[in-house]
Each structure stands twice: as C-alpha cells, then as structure tokens.
Design an enzyme around this catalytic site. Structure first.
Site, PDB file in Angstrom:
ATOM      1  N   TYR A  25       0.835  -1.139  -0.036  1.00 18.14           N
ATOM      2  CA  TYR A  25      -0.075  -0.116  -0.083  1.00 18.14           C
ATOM      3  C   TYR A  25       0.892   1.203   0.073  1.00 18.14           C
ATOM      4  O   TYR A  25       0.603   2.180  -0.588  1.00 18.14           O
ATOM      5  CB  TYR A  25      -0.845  -0.101   1.362  1.00 18.14           C
ATOM      6  CG  TYR A  25      -1.643   1.278   1.517  1.00 18.14           C
ATOM      7  CD1 TYR A  25      -2.487   1.933   0.509  1.00 18.14           C
ATOM      8  CD2 TYR A  25      -1.457   1.833   2.824  1.00 18.14           C
ATOM      9  CE1 TYR A  25      -3.032   2.831   0.838  1.00 18.14           C
ATOM     10  CE2 TYR A  25      -2.031   3.072   3.136  1.00 18.14           C
ATOM     11  CZ  TYR A  25      -2.979   3.667   2.051  1.00 18.14           C
ATOM     12  OH  TYR A  25      -3.697   4.777   2.414  1.00 18.14           O
ATOM     13  N   SER A 107      -3.876  12.490   8.786  1.00 18.55           N
ATOM     14  CA  SER A 107      -4.611  12.333   7.482  1.00 18.55           C
ATOM     15  C   SER A 107      -6.285  12.060   8.241  1.00 18.55           C
ATOM     16  O   SER A 107      -6.367  11.722   8.974  1.00 18.55           O
ATOM     17  CB  SER A 107      -4.198  11.079   6.870  1.00 18.55           C
ATOM     18  OG  SER A 107      -5.367  10.709   6.099  1.00 18.55           O
ATOM     19  N   GLN A 128      -5.131  17.148   7.960  1.00 18.78           N
ATOM     20  CA  GLN A 128      -5.464  17.229   6.540  1.00 18.78           C
ATOM     21  C   GLN A 128      -6.828  16.629   6.223  1.00 18.78           C
ATOM     22  O   GLN A 128      -7.482  15.575   6.691  1.00 18.78           O
ATOM     23  CB  GLN A 128      -4.326  15.863   5.829  1.00 18.78           C
ATOM     24  CG  GLN A 128      -4.761  15.849   4.459  1.00 18.78           C
ATOM     25  CD  GLN A 128      -5.679  14.699   4.290  1.00 18.78           C
ATOM     26  OE1 GLN A 128      -5.719  13.632   4.928  1.00 18.78           O
ATOM     27  NE2 GLN A 128      -6.545  14.545   3.204  1.00 18.78           N
ATOM     28  N   TYR A 130      -9.920  15.663   3.570  1.00 19.35           N
ATOM     29  CA  TYR A 130     -10.236  15.134   2.276  1.00 19.35           C
ATOM     30  C   TYR A 130     -11.745  15.786   2.279  1.00 19.35           C
ATOM     31  O   TYR A 130     -12.514  15.732   3.274  1.00 19.35           O
ATOM     32  CB  TYR A 130     -10.501  13.706   2.281  1.00 19.35           C
ATOM     33  CG  TYR A 130      -9.071  13.099   1.720  1.00 19.35           C
ATOM     34  CD1 TYR A 130      -8.344  13.358   0.685  1.00 19.35           C
ATOM     35  CD2 TYR A 130      -8.526  11.636   2.359  1.00 19.35           C
ATOM     36  CE1 TYR A 130      -7.370  12.840   0.279  1.00 19.35           C
ATOM     37  CE2 TYR A 130      -7.566  11.311   1.982  1.00 19.35           C
ATOM     38  CZ  TYR A 130      -6.888  11.873   0.874  1.00 19.35           C
ATOM     39  OH  TYR A 130      -5.762  11.178   0.459  1.00 19.35           O
ATOM     40  N   THR A 156      -6.354  18.686   0.649  1.00 23.48           N
ATOM     41  CA  THR A 156      -5.964  17.735  -0.431  1.00 23.48           C
ATOM     42  C   THR A 156      -6.882  18.044  -1.550  1.00 23.48           C
ATOM     43  O   THR A 156      -8.103  17.360  -1.606  1.00 23.48           O
ATOM     44  CB  THR A 156      -5.855  16.247  -0.045  1.00 23.48           C
ATOM     45  OG1 THR A 156      -4.717  16.477   1.104  1.00 23.48           O
ATOM     46  CG2 THR A 156      -5.077  15.493  -1.195  1.00 23.48           C
ATOM     47  N   ARG A 165      -4.063   1.818  -7.799  1.00 23.10           N
ATOM     48  CA  ARG A 165      -2.971   0.894  -7.288  1.00 23.10           C
ATOM     49  C   ARG A 165      -3.271  -0.490  -7.518  1.00 23.10           C
ATOM     50  O   ARG A 165      -3.914  -1.016  -6.544  1.00 23.10           O
ATOM     51  CB  ARG A 165      -2.546   1.170  -6.027  1.00 23.10           C
ATOM     52  CG  ARG A 165      -2.240   2.881  -5.956  1.00 23.10           C
ATOM     53  CD  ARG A 165      -2.540   3.414  -4.686  1.00 23.10           C
ATOM     54  NE  ARG A 165      -3.031   4.960  -4.839  1.00 23.10           N
ATOM     55  CZ  ARG A 165      -3.705   5.571  -3.927  1.00 23.10           C
ATOM     56  NH1 ARG A 165      -3.970   5.090  -2.637  1.00 23.10           N
ATOM     57  NH2 ARG A 165      -4.017   6.912  -4.275  1.00 23.10           N
ATOM     58  N   LYS A 252      -2.874  21.150  -0.721  1.00 18.76           N
ATOM     59  CA  LYS A 252      -2.026  20.186  -1.302  1.00 18.76           C
ATOM     60  C   LYS A 252      -2.450  19.537  -2.417  1.00 18.76           C
ATOM     61  O   LYS A 252      -3.837  19.143  -2.638  1.00 18.76           O
ATOM     62  CB  LYS A 252      -1.823  19.200  -0.042  1.00 18.76           C
ATOM     63  CG  LYS A 252      -0.992  17.908  -0.678  1.00 18.76           C
ATOM     64  CD  LYS A 252      -0.894  17.057   0.921  1.00 18.76           C
ATOM     65  CE  LYS A 252       0.069  15.961   0.601  1.00 18.76           C
ATOM     66  NZ  LYS A 252      -0.805  14.730   0.038  1.00 18.76           N
ATOM     67  N   HIS A 276       0.837  13.310  -5.105  1.00 19.99           N
ATOM     68  CA  HIS A 276       0.601  12.452  -4.213  1.00 19.99           C
ATOM     69  C   HIS A 276       1.404  11.183  -4.063  1.00 19.99           C
ATOM     70  O   HIS A 276       0.762  10.193  -3.853  1.00 19.99           O
ATOM     71  CB  HIS A 276      -0.889  11.903  -4.461  1.00 19.99           C
ATOM     72  CG  HIS A 276      -1.844  11.740  -3.227  1.00 19.99           C
ATOM     73  ND1 HIS A 276      -2.932  12.436  -2.691  1.00 19.99           N
ATOM     74  CD2 HIS A 276      -2.019  10.675  -2.447  1.00 19.99           C
ATOM     75  CE1 HIS A 276      -3.437  11.984  -1.936  1.00 19.99           C
ATOM     76  NE2 HIS A 276      -2.942  10.871  -1.740  1.00 19.99           N
TER      77      HIS A 276
HETATM   78  C1  LIG Z   1       0.803   5.281   2.132  1.00 19.26           C
HETATM   79  C2  LIG Z   1       0.337   6.656   1.824  1.00 19.26           C
HETATM   80  C3  LIG Z   1      -0.933   7.170   2.033  1.00 19.26           C
HETATM   81  C4  LIG Z   1      -1.198   8.379   1.867  1.00 19.26           C
HETATM   82  N1  LIG Z   1      -2.402   8.946   2.232  1.00 19.26           N
HETATM   83  C5  LIG Z   1      -2.643  10.112   2.155  1.00 19.26           C
HETATM   84  C6  LIG Z   1      -3.863  10.704   2.621  1.00 19.26           C
HETATM   85  O1  LIG Z   1      -4.378  10.167   3.363  1.00 19.26           O
HETATM   86  N2  LIG Z   1      -3.862  12.209   2.546  1.00 19.26           N
HETATM   87  C7  LIG Z   1      -3.144  12.691   1.658  1.00 19.26           C
HETATM   88  O2  LIG Z   1      -3.409  14.226   1.711  1.00 19.26           O
HETATM   89  N3  LIG Z   1      -2.026  12.384   1.236  1.00 19.26           N
HETATM   90  C8  LIG Z   1      -1.782  11.212   1.245  1.00 19.26           C
HETATM   91  N4  LIG Z   1      -0.716  10.608   0.850  1.00 19.26           N
HETATM   92  C9  LIG Z   1       0.181  11.274   0.055  1.00 19.26           C
HETATM   93  C10 LIG Z   1       1.098  11.931   0.852  1.00 19.26           C
HETATM   94  O3  LIG Z   1       0.686  12.957   1.703  1.00 19.26           O
HETATM   95  C11 LIG Z   1       2.485  12.811   0.229  1.00 19.26           C
HETATM   96  O4  LIG Z   1       1.846  13.623  -0.812  1.00 19.26           O
HETATM   97  C12 LIG Z   1       3.197  11.712  -0.635  1.00 19.26           C
HETATM   98  O5  LIG Z   1       3.526  10.410   0.226  1.00 19.26           O
HETATM   99  C13 LIG Z   1       4.714  12.391  -0.948  1.00 19.26           C
HETATM  100  O6  LIG Z   1       5.527  11.399  -1.632  1.00 19.26           O
HETATM  101  P1  LIG Z   1       6.477  10.479  -0.728  1.00 19.26           P
HETATM  102  O7  LIG Z   1       5.998   9.439  -0.412  1.00 19.26           O
HETATM  103  O8  LIG Z   1       7.411  10.146  -2.070  1.00 19.26           O
HETATM  104  O9  LIG Z   1       7.466  11.659   0.106  1.00 19.26           O
HETATM  105  C14 LIG Z   1      -0.428   9.260   0.891  1.00 19.26           C
HETATM  106  C15 LIG Z   1       0.948   8.510   0.554  1.00 19.26           C
HETATM  107  C16 LIG Z   1       1.232   7.266   1.015  1.00 19.26           C
HETATM  108  C17 LIG Z   1       2.571   6.694   0.460  1.00 19.26           C
END
Ligand SMILES: Cc1cc2nc3c(=O)[nH]c(=O)nc-3n(C[C@H](O)[C@H](O)[C@H](O)COP(=O)(O)O)c2cc1C
Length: 388
Positions: A25, A107, A128, A130, A156, A165, A252, A276
């Site tokens: 994930y 989150s 954060q 949604y 976001t 995915r 974001k 993201h």
């Molecule tokens: C497992 C996972 C879950 C994520 N869940 C959220 C989320 O709930 N809300 C959100 O705004 N971004 C979410 N993101 C995006 C992250 O906030 C962020 O933009 C991203 O991880 C940045 O890239 P990096 O993992 O390469 O640092 C998630 C990313 C990952 C890897």
C-alpha cells in the site's frame, strides 16, 4: 541495534517487519508507476555545486513553515492508515515529529483519531482534510480539528477520484486486514507487528468509525470511504471550507501553474506542489520538475512547499535551492515507523537533517534560508518544453 545510515536502511527493515498488504500500500504508485518512479529519479538529475575554502562554522537548517518555527524545512505529510504500518502509528509519528521540532500532519484516513493524537502530544499538529460529499460529516470533522487546536488545515485537492494501485486490489487491502489464508500466512511471519497490534484498541479509521451512521465494520467503512470523495469539488467550495476553518490553510496536490494561481487567489497560506507521491495521475510530471513553473506563476504570493520523491537531505536541499520554502515527506517517515516505531521516525528525521546540513556546508552555505540556485546545476529543459 542495526546501524542506520540512510533512508534505504529503514526501508529494508520496514519491508521485513510490516505485513505485505501494508508495505505494498505504501510502496505503490498508480498504474504503470511512471510518475512514482520519476519523482525520485528526477531529483538525481539536479546536481549540486561543490564550493571550497568558505567558512562552514555555525550552520543552521532551522526556518519557518506557514509561520511556524521548524527545526528543518520538512513536515510529515498526511499518510492514511499509518496506524496499520505499526500499532498506534500516528501517535508515534506525531510524537517523533514533536520532539524533533517539525510539523506532523494527521490524515483524515488515519487509524488514531484527531482527539487521540491531541491527547498524546503537547504541541498542535496539522490536520489534512479530504473534501467529502457528506456535508454534515465534513463540518463536524472541521470542528473536531478546531477543538483539538490543530494549527493548520491541509486541504488535499488531488483525490476527487481514486487512482488505481494494482497491488491494493490484488491484496484486498482493508483496515484492519481481513483474515484470509493468504493474509494469515503473511501475518504469521510478522509476529512483532501482530503482537503490538493485539496490544492496541486502535485498529479502525478513528476519524470515521463512530462518527458516521452505519459505518461499523471494515467492509462498510471501505464502501463508505470509496464513494465519499467529492467529485464536484471546485474553487468556490474550497473558499467556503477556508471560511469555515478560519485559520491557516495549506492547499495540497497542486501540479499545474494555472491551479497554483487559483490557489493563491483563494488566499491560502501555502500550497504543496505534489502528485500524491505518484499515487494519482500516472503520466504526470514529477513534483520537482513542476516546482519552477509553479514558483514563477505564484510569484511569492503564497508559500510553496514540495513533496513526492524526497528520500534524502540532499533532495530537501535541492528543493529549497530551487525556491521552495519547505517540503513534506510521506514514505521516508513511514519506512522509519515500520522499521523501528517512534524511534525509527526520529531516525529518519535525523538522517535527513544530517544529510541536508553537511551537503549545504559542502555547497559553501551556512544557513538554509540563504541557499539559492547558485548551489544547483539544472539541466537545460529540466521543466520541459512541451507542445501545448
Ligand atoms: C501510503 C500513503 C498514504 C497516503 N495517504 C494520504 C492521505 O491520506 N492524504 C493525503 O493528502 N495524502 C496522502 N498520501 C500522499 C502523501 O501525503 C504525500 O503527498 C506523498 O507521500 C509524498 O510522496 P513521498 O511518499 O514520495 O514522500 C499518502 C501517501 C502514501 C505513500
């Protein structure tokens, strides 16, 4: 205790300790994962300029992000299901961020609730949001974040519909995991994860379960969330939410100069240039490539942060040199959490800080706030010359 020298060391340990479903994930991008891969590979196309014979004493990587003092320009990004990577994961990550002196973002899709994280930390964190179709739930969520004294609302914008995915579908991702022959066989090899999980009550999405009628078990929860993201979100709704919140707002998921201008017009305190982490639009350009055109578009009207692809302090340095006023990390802190819990998140932050500090010195600078493009060697056409 293993010797940790870089973020990759934490990733290797994390892979051994977390259930496959949650590792996948975290470690997936959408569809072909082109954008996910380029987020990191594009950082390595930017090169740093070595300088010598300059005074390198009394260095500082401290700065501010959205008006808040930070020990370094790195905030923990919102990551859904963090409490599945390690028991009580959000609380552990928030505490590590607090003790290090950087912001933690909770989150909407967290396991530990807003109230729970607030009760186990001393300093305000960021929340954060949604944007959900259920307006009543949305209003209550914003009020809960206000009551918990969250110091910024991170809205976001890049997940109105969900990018696919593949591994999440193949693994039957759910929180808590469904007990099937496949998942049980995997969990049997992750006993330290399981023992910690058995010792906590926090195994559902704490911001949703108990706050929405009819959502009581993992399958109703997954069904509710999947159809709750608001496909009709527009700038007027964003302005309304900003009004409702009344405090600092960070937008974001901006990857286009036109959207960045709209965000600045709404009057946000900062934007996060982000795709993201390559989990939404596959085929989009990496965040670091889009940073310069976005900086030019907003022209200083709002702070500009960047995330997606940061795996080292050198990456943070490059983003700051390009003109960002801060960064966020997602996977880099999850690797630490999954590897070694709260200590692992702190370790991840220490690794980034040391890499950033020493590399800044080797570029001939002593203060992160004074680092500029002089330290960067940017390939011609890095931001691309694309036919319209
Ligand atoms: C497992 C996972 C879950 C994520 N869940 C959220 C989320 O709930 N809300 C959100 O705004 N971004 C979410 N993101 C995006 C992250 O906030 C962020 O933009 C991203 O991880 C940045 O890239 P990096 O993992 O390469 O640092 C998630 C990313 C990952 C890897």
């Amino acid at each position: 205790m293993p010797v940790i020298t870089c973020i990759d060391d934490l990733k290797r340990l994390y892979k051994r300790r977390a259930p496959k479903m949650f590792y996948d994930y975290c470690e997936s991008g959408s569809w072909t994962e082109q954008t996910f891969a380029e987020n990191t590979s594009d950082f390595s196309k930017l090169r740093l300029r070595q300088r010598v014979a300059v005074d390198m004493t009394n260095r500082s990587i401290a700065t501010t992000m959205a008006g808040q003092d930070v020990a370094m320009p790195v905030a923990l990004a919102p990551v859904g299901l963090t409490g599945m990577q390690r028991a009580d994961g959000e609380i552990k990550a928030a505490r590590a961020a607090e003790s290090f002196g950087v912001p933690f973002t909770l989150s909407t899709m967290s396991i530990c609730s807003i109230e729970d994280v607030a009760a186990h930390t001393r300093k305000p964190f960021w929340f954060q949001l949604y944007t959900m179709k259920d307006q009543d739930y949305l209003k209550r969520l914003i009020q809960r974040a206000k009551d918990a004294k969250c110091s910024a609302l991170v809205i976001t914008l890049d997940l109105q519909v969900l990018g696919q995915r593949h591994m999440d579908l193949k693994n039957g991702l759910s929180a808590p995991p469904k007990l099937t022959a496949k998942s049980l066989a995997d969990l049997a090899t992750r006993w330290s994860w399981g023992l910690e999980m058995l010792g906590t009550k926090r195994r559902d999405m704490g911001n949703v379960v108990g706050h929405v009628k009819g959502v009581t078990d993992p399958s109703s929860l997954m069904a509710w969330t999947a159809e709750q993201f608001d496909p009709q979100l527009d700038w007027s709704k964003i302005a309304q939410i900003k009004e409702m919140w009344g405090g600092k707002v960070i937008l974001k998921g901006i990857l286009d100069p036109e959207d960045a201008k709209m965000a600045a017009k709404v009057g946000c305190d900062a934007i996060v240039v982000s795709n993201h982490g390559g989990r939404q639009l596959d085929g989009a350009l990496s965040s670091i490539r889009m940073l310069d055109p976005i900086l030019q578009a907003v022209g200083g009207e709002t702070e500009v942060f960047l995330d997606s692809g940061i795996r080292s302090g050198q990456d943070v340095l490059k983003a700051m040199a390009m003109g960002a006023s801060g960064t966020m990390i997602g996977r880099a802190f999850v690797y630490g959490l999954g590897a070694m819990g709260e200590e692992g998140v702190r370790k991840a932050l220490e690794v980034l800080a040391k890499e950033m500090d020493v590399s800044m010195a080797l570029c001939g600078h002593r203060d992160i706030n004074e680092v500029g493009r002089d330290v960067l060697m940017i390939p011609e056409d890095f931001s691309g010359r694309w036919a319209a």
